[in-house]
Scaffold this active site. Structure first.
Site, short mmCIF file in Angstrom:
data_model
loop_
_atom_site.label_atom_id
_atom_site.label_comp_id
_atom_site.label_asym_id
_atom_site.label_seq_id
_atom_site.Cartn_x
_atom_site.Cartn_y
_atom_site.Cartn_z
N ASP A 99 9.10 -3.58 8.85
CA ASP A 99 7.78 -3.37 8.28
C ASP A 99 6.93 -4.58 8.66
O ASP A 99 7.39 -5.72 8.55
CB ASP A 99 7.91 -3.28 6.75
N ASP A 201 1.97 -1.57 7.94
CA ASP A 201 1.48 -1.21 6.61
C ASP A 201 -0.04 -1.03 6.62
O ASP A 201 -0.77 -1.85 7.20
CB ASP A 201 1.87 -2.35 5.65
N GLU A 264 1.04 3.23 9.42
CA GLU A 264 0.92 3.95 8.15
C GLU A 264 -0.55 4.28 7.94
O GLU A 264 -1.39 3.38 7.81
CB GLU A 264 1.41 3.10 6.97
N ASP A 326 6.46 5.67 -1.54
CA ASP A 326 5.21 5.72 -2.29
C ASP A 326 4.93 7.09 -2.90
O ASP A 326 3.98 7.25 -3.66
CB ASP A 326 4.03 5.37 -1.37
C1 NOJ Z 1 1.66 0.63 1.52
C2 NOJ Z 1 3.06 0.47 1.05
O1 NOJ Z 1 3.81 1.55 1.53
C3 NOJ Z 1 3.01 0.39 -0.45
O2 NOJ Z 1 4.29 0.44 -1.00
C4 NOJ Z 1 2.28 -0.87 -0.83
O3 NOJ Z 1 2.13 -0.94 -2.24
C5 NOJ Z 1 0.90 -0.93 -0.18
N1 NOJ Z 1 0.95 -0.58 1.20
C6 NOJ Z 1 0.33 -2.29 -0.27
O4 NOJ Z 1 1.00 -3.13 0.63
#
Ligand code: NOJ
Length: 539
Positions: A99, A201, A264, A326
């Protein structure tokens, strides 16, 4: 396509490291835990693992708040553990994707500590600082994803800093060339260590409007929606300048052979595909989350697949995601029967699939008692069903204490039914969802049509979702019944017979089919089509 890259043909498996396997006895998963179970993953049949953040972090957002990009958090182990994991993975021909969290750091990162120290600190401009609009009033109306204003006042210097997420996750200023080069160096640090790529991310957040204009009101906002939906994030996300930043990141990746960049991005399809970049200079795979939010209904899913396929730029490779850390678990969203159909869909569509850890045994959302809530999002915005802990619980390895995940109480509760639903039990049980995943993964490796073939939808009514995959004359027919009623399906035109390769029930292997296939409620099947009549097929 003559030859394909590994990230096009391999299946990616997402590991949420806190919840995979604890080996150092603190109730939190770690790198040695991952290394200990690489053979499990190879046997399952995935080709790459993506590990959510493992870097030094105060864990305000469980690793998505990084205080040192180039070190491993002691909770997860040491750099030596990481190097050993890399070697063990590569020895098994498994790729490792890390990541990369470029949008924000932890407030404990030395860069931010310096930045906040004084207005004339050389690192001041590494973050986004603004004067109050008037005394006590935030610079503009921008909202945080984690509730409330995205601006936090810092008394020491009398200015506000911007944080798209937690107050302890200040956003970096990507307009500053020094930030860009520092972050490129972070990429190179891990690429030199041999990592095979990154999942980036919130890449669509990276750059914000330089005029700091107010975001417009969202007319579609409904009571009960996450509070930040009150505004359309027009000036805070998906800015045109982001594509140059991504192209520069991609150039860093391309300094090394055969690596992958995944973004993402939660955006509608037509905006998502822009992240492939002009002449494919962007990310290799902009994560396609359209199934994660989809209504589980055959016609709407058929439509979203068609729209996605049609929107892809020439040469742009598709990808599919059913779950992540998430979003609620797929088995809870669609139920245990349809979770099998969903697995078949994920692993037979055209493009790279990503499997979320635990989905291969049909793990469900685990109810979290209020006193055990850990997720900062749920703590900040309680009671809206936004909590993510339920999808992040320990992987259920066996029927022993704490499901074989740890020897002490884990950081989040283990699912109550772990004694029945666990990996050891499902490996033994030929009718388990795990065995279905393993079979489907093997089938993808055996069948070029599934790995690389074209996708052709076949129109159908009601609960049926039908399509073929074809490669150099080999044709695969996929039949998915998203409803609970039995039905019958005719083989596609030009095919008179076929052989059933797998059913979601696991009980029809190698069954011959002629002209019509009977399909049970909640059943999916994969059929290898033949041009010959069934009598001419070999046994
Ligand atoms: C996306 C991540 O997948 C999530 O878990 C995180 O809280 C936010 N970005 C902030 O980094």
């Amino acid at each position: 396509m003559t030859s394909a890259c590994w990230w096009q043909t391999d299946v990616i498996y997402q590991i949420y490291p806190r919840s995979f396997l604890d080996r150092n006895g603190d109730g939190i998963g770690d790198l040695r835990g991952i290394a200990a179970r690489l053979d499990y993953l190879v046997d399952l049949g995935v080709g790459a693992i993506w590990i959510s953040p493992i870097f030094a972090s105060p864990m305000a957002d469980f690793g998505y708040d990084i205080s040192d990009y180039n070190s491993i958090d002691p909770l997860f182990g040491t750099m030596a553990d990481f190097d050993a994991l890399m070697k063990a993975a590569h020895d098994r021909d498994l790729k490792v994707i890390l990541d990369f969290v470029p949008n924000h750091t932890s407030d404990q990162h030395p860069w931010f500590q310096q930045s906040r120290a004084s207005r004339d600190n050389p690192r001041r401009d590494w973050y986004i600082w603004r004067n109050p609009a008037q005394p006590g009033v935030a610079p503009n109306n921008w909202l945080s994803e984690f509730g409330g204003s995205a601006w936090e006042f810092d008394g020491l210097t009398g200015q506000y800093y911007y944080h798209a997420f937690h107050t302890r996750q200040p956003d970096l200023n990507w307009r500053n060339p020094a930030v860009r080069s520092a972050m490129h160096e972070v990429l190179r640090f891990w690429l030199r260590k041999g990592v095979d790529g990154f999942r980036v991310d919130v890449i669509w957040h990276l750059v914000k409007d330089d005029q700091y204009r107010d975001n417009p009101i969202n007319p579609q906002f409904r009571l009960g929606d996450p509070p930040n939906r009150r505004l359309v994030p027009l000036y805070t996300t998906d800015r045109p300048e982001v594509h140059d930043l991504i192209a520069a990141m991609r150039r860093v990746i391309d300094e090394f052979d055969d690596r992958v960049l995944i973004g993402e991005i939660y955006l509608p399809i037509e905006r998502l595909i822009a992240y492939y970049g002009r002449d494919l200079s962007g990310v290799h795979l902009p994560f396609n989350f359209s199934l994660i939010g989809a209504r589980w209904q055959a016609q709407s899913i058929a439509k979203l697949i068609d729209e996605y396929e049609a929107a892809l730029p020439p040469g742009g490779w598709p990808n599919w995601v059913l779950g992540n850390h998430d979003r609620p678990r797929i088995a809870s969203r669609v139920g245990p029967d349809q979770a099998r159909v969903a697995a078949m869909l994920l692993l037979t569509l055209r493009g790279t699939p990503t499997i979320y850890y635990g989905d291969e045994i049909g793990m469900q959302q685990v109810p979290i008692p209020p006193e055990q809530i850990r997720d900062p999002l749920e703590k900040n915005v309680p009671g809206r069903g936004l909590g993510r802990d339920g999808a992040r619980t320990p992987l259920q390895w066996d029927g022993g204490k704490f499901a074989g995940f740890a020897t002490v109480a884990p950081w989040l509760p283990v699912a109550a039914n772990y004694a029945q639903q666990n990996i050891a039990e499902q490996i033994r049980n030929p009718g388990s969802i795990y065995r279905l995943y393993r079979r489907l993964l093997a089938l993808r490796r055996e069948q070029p049509a599934l790995r690389r073939g074209s996708y052709r939808p076949i129109s159908a009514n009601g609960d049926l979702l039908l399509y073929t995959r074809e490669f150099e004359g080999d044709r695969i027919f996929v039949v998915l019944n998203l409803g609970s009623e039995p039905t019958a399906v005719a083989l596609p035109a030009e095919s008179r017979a076929g052989r059933l390769l797998v059913s979601t029930f696991g009980d029809r292997d190698r069954e011959l089919v002629r002209e019509i296939i009977d399909i049970r409620g909640n059943e999916g099947v994969v059929v290898e089509l033949s041009k010959q009549a069934v009598d001419a097929l070999p046994d």
